[in-house]
Design a protein around this motif. Structure first.
Motif, short mmCIF file in Angstrom:
data_model
loop_
_atom_site.label_atom_id
_atom_site.label_comp_id
_atom_site.label_asym_id
_atom_site.label_seq_id
_atom_site.Cartn_x
_atom_site.Cartn_y
_atom_site.Cartn_z
N LYS A 395 0.84 -1.14 -0.03
CA LYS A 395 0.01 -0.06 -0.17
C LYS A 395 0.94 1.30 0.07
CE LYS A 395 -3.94 -2.12 2.87
NZ LYS A 395 -4.71 -1.84 4.00
N HIS A 418 5.52 -1.86 2.51
CA HIS A 418 4.62 -0.63 2.19
C HIS A 418 5.48 0.48 1.51
CE1 HIS A 418 1.20 -2.66 3.52
NE2 HIS A 418 1.43 -2.59 4.65
N ASP A 479 -3.56 4.86 0.26
CA ASP A 479 -4.34 3.85 0.62
C ASP A 479 -4.67 3.76 2.07
OD1 ASP A 479 -4.27 2.52 -1.95
OD2 ASP A 479 -2.17 2.15 -1.68
#
Length: 697
Positions: A395, A418, A479
């Motif tokens: 994300k 991430h 996100d």
């Protein structure tokens, strides 16, 4: 030869070779289950230190006395790792094998606190070698326990010795390398050794040899049952108690102990109830090195010391100056399990330093699992390590605020795979820690760690000197959004709030960040320019705060909680300081270990402390305060002062969050910004919240 090579040299305890000179000191982690069994969490805790390169790991508080189905008064005893029954052997073997996998040697500390019973059916009582001193005065059993209920009979002493020996044999069967006997800090064996607490007239009291007889009986028993297994003794060489043992007493007594064939000394100082602090931040690092060296010069045995030793330079000083053969570390290895490996790799600047906040000890003395202000894995150990928990899907996470909470969120999220954008309006990372390190030098190491750490994570896009508006956050198309903006500095509205004598912790924060606080004049502008030119090192800013230019000689601090008392302490030299606190209690936000010593220390420095007192007015004459008296009346007092410093801490700050959730309803907010009314959140709360959140994203 490298600067730290000596720390990495092997040494021997008996027939066991230790791969380097870093010894993890025994501690009560309170990570056992409710029946004192070893858990996956405690195995993970010690395995991480073995993986991090520690030479000898000593597992603390191996309980020799049956504690099933009883409730000790001494909270710390509840976290003992069971060693009183064969059923504990498999757990010990699993822990020892986990550490051996990385080459660390393992010792276990045989432990008995202040309460004892001969078997699993008898009642648990507070015991002591003597109930009274030679003048007939009662001798307390130890902290939280009160006065002893029973004095050991000779027959009971023999049962206690057998408990120690039985426990040692079990642990050796589990694969243990070294047995350590705890004869320090005022626990039961030390209470027999010390002149303060032992006033017996039989074979277990009187002379130094007799007072050591309980210990030597245990040693003899272990030798008989576990031949060839090295024995170390953790021993308070100065118990710091009135009429107690001093270093010359320890040197004399050690001769009798060594005659029974021990293999190493783990030396410390103090009793838990000693009238002076031993291990908190008020004690200068290396404070007891002179005592350690004095004892070390009178023994041929391998020796390692471990009271108020935290940083790498002090470790090297101990070895270079002949204080001991190795260095015992506790909180340092809680803070950074990779301490040794970072030294081996030539990157000591990457060590995550202990800040000596004592919050790990606070938990232990409440019978709760330890926490750490800088290593959030400790509290969240059951969640695992980020490198072992990769995210299912990458994300893009936007984190606002590069203080401890935001940085930890960013670090853990990036390690898990991430992509992270970390935004902060300041020109450097660590948030309020930048101000804290000026007031508290113990914070410098962790600030350095974070600055280095941010260089090691290519998946973090660090945007400093950037205001995180809702529009900017939305434009980054994240996100997930995590807000760690810090709390709002608590302000007070009173007559003269804008007087030149008034400054707030926000002003200090702005100054440290290189910004002239709003409403401040030429002197503050000049200070900002000087900080920018010099580079803003903590030492330079500390020097500036010590001058009487911005903070005058007569200082009144508003706020007697953690923040206010830290300001009063750090600014007391050369000043007349008064602290006013609106409640009846000083030290809100300071834990059980530090609160009373900190308040006593301030009083010793001459700081005047006024409870139930609030600010009314500041003018050219000084600060007018109002005190609520016991009878309900109030009294106003004029305190002549040059500076009134508002240091009331921080409170909830939801402004940005309330805007961001319009576009990102699942946004998260952590750290000081979530501080409940009346509470104090410090780096522990922020760091731990960041870790826990990032492990779930």
């Amino acid at each position: 030869m490298g600067q730290y090579d000596k720390l990495l040299e092997p040494f021997k305890i008996g027939n066991v070779e230790i791969p380097n000179r870093v010894v993890m000191l025994p501690m009560t982690t309170e990570m056992v289950d409710h029946e004192n069994y070893i858990t996956d969490e405690i195995i993970d805790f010690y395995e991480a230190r073995a993986k991090g390169g520690v030479g000898l790991i000593t597992v603390g508080s191996a309980g020799v006395c049956n504690l099933w189905n009883v409730t000790p008064k001494y909270y710390n005893a509840t976290g003992a790792v069971g060693a009183w029954d064969d059923c504990f052997i498999p757990g010990w073997k699993k822990l020892i094998d986990a550490c051996h996998k990385y080459g660390s040697k393992v010792a276990a500390q045989l432990q008995l606190n202040y309460e004892w019973r001969p078997d699993g059916e008898s009642e648990l009582h507070a015991y002591a070698p003597s109930l009274r001193d030679s003048n007939g005065k009662k001798i307390p059993s130890g902290p939280f326990v009160g006065m002893p209920e029973k004095e050991f009979t000779v027959e009971e002493i023999q049962i206690m010795v057998k408990q120690y020996v039985d426990a040692a044999e079990r642990l050796v069967k589990a694969g243990l390398d070294i047995i350590e006997i705890h004869a320090g800090i005022g626990y039961m064996v030390m209470r027999f050794c010390s002149k303060y607490s032992n006033h017996r007239t039989d074979a277990y009291g009187g002379s130094p040899e007799n007072r050591a007889r309980l210990l030597t009986d245990i040693i003899d028993g272990i030798h008989e049952r576990c031949p060839g297994v090295p024995i170390a003794v953790r021993y308070s060489i100065d118990d710091l108690m009135p009429g107690g043992n001093r270093v010359p007493d320890a040197i004399e007594q050690a001769k009798f102990i060594e005659a029974h064939g021990i293999d190493a000394w783990n030396i410390q100082v103090g009793f838990h109830e000693a009238p002076r602090p031993v291990a908190n931040s008020l004690v200068p690092e290396g404070e007891f090195n002179g005592r350690f060296k004095q004892f070390y010069q009178h023994t041929e045995l391998p020796t390692y010391c471990g009271t108020r030793i935290t940083n790498l330079d002090m470790c090297m000083k101990i070895l270079d100056e002949g204080v001991s053969d190795a260095v015992g570390l506790g909180r340092t290895l809680i803070a950074d399990p990779d301490f040794v490996n970072k030294v081996k790799e030539g990157h000591p600047e990457r060590i995550r330093s202990c800040i000596v906040c004592s919050r790990c000890l606070d938990k232990t003395f409440l019978g709760q699992p330890i926490h750490c202000s800088v290593n959030a894995n400790i509290k969240n150990i059951s969640m695992g390590h980020p490198e072992d928990k990769p995210a299912d899907k990458q994300k893009h996470i936007v984190v606002v605020g590069a203080g401890p909470g935001g940085m930890e969120t960013a670090r853990v999220a990036e390690v898990r795979g991430h992509k992270v954008t970390l935004i902060d309006k300041a020109n450097k990372v660590t948030g309020l820690m930048n101000m804290a390190q000026v007031l508290n030098p113990n914070m410098e190491g962790v600030c350095r760690f974070w600055k280095e750490e941010m260089k090691l994570h290519p998946g973090i896009d660090l945007k400093l000197k950037t205001v995180a508006t809702p529009e900017l956050i939305k434009s980054l198309n994240p996100d997930e959004v995590v807000l760690a903006p810090g709390g709002n500095v608590i302000n007070k509205d009173f007559e003269g709030r804008n007087h030149r004598k008034v400054m707030s912790s926000q002003d200090v924060k702005d100054l440290v960040a290189g910004h002239k606080p709003a409403g401040k004049g030429f002197i503050w502008w000049g200070a900002c320019q000087a900080i920018k030119v010099q580079g803003g090192t903590p030492g330079f800013m500390r020097f500036g705060m010590g001058m009487h230019v911005m903070v005058g000689k007569r200082l009144v601090v508003g706020g007697g909680g953690f923040a206010g008392l830290e300001c009063a302490s750090s600014m007391s030299e050369g000043r007349e300081v008064t602290v006013i606190e609106e409640s009846g209690k000083f030290g809100n936000g300071i834990g059980i270990i530090d609160r009373k010593p900190e308040i006593n220390h301030l009083k010793q420095l001459g700081v005047k402390m006024m409870a139930n007192t609030k600010i009314v007015k500041v003018d050219d004459y000084g600060a007018t305060v109002e005190t609520l008296n016991e009878d309900g009346t109030t009294t106003q007092t004029l305190l002549p002062c040059d500076t009134f410093l508002m240091s009331y801490g921080v409170e909830e700050n939801m402004d940005l969050y309330n805007e961001v959730i319009k576009d990102f309803p699942n946004a998260h907010i952590i750290g000081d910004a979530t501080t409940p009314a009346g509470k104090v959140f410090r780096s522990l709360e922020a760091t731990n919240a960041g870790y826990a959140l990032a492990m779930t994203l």
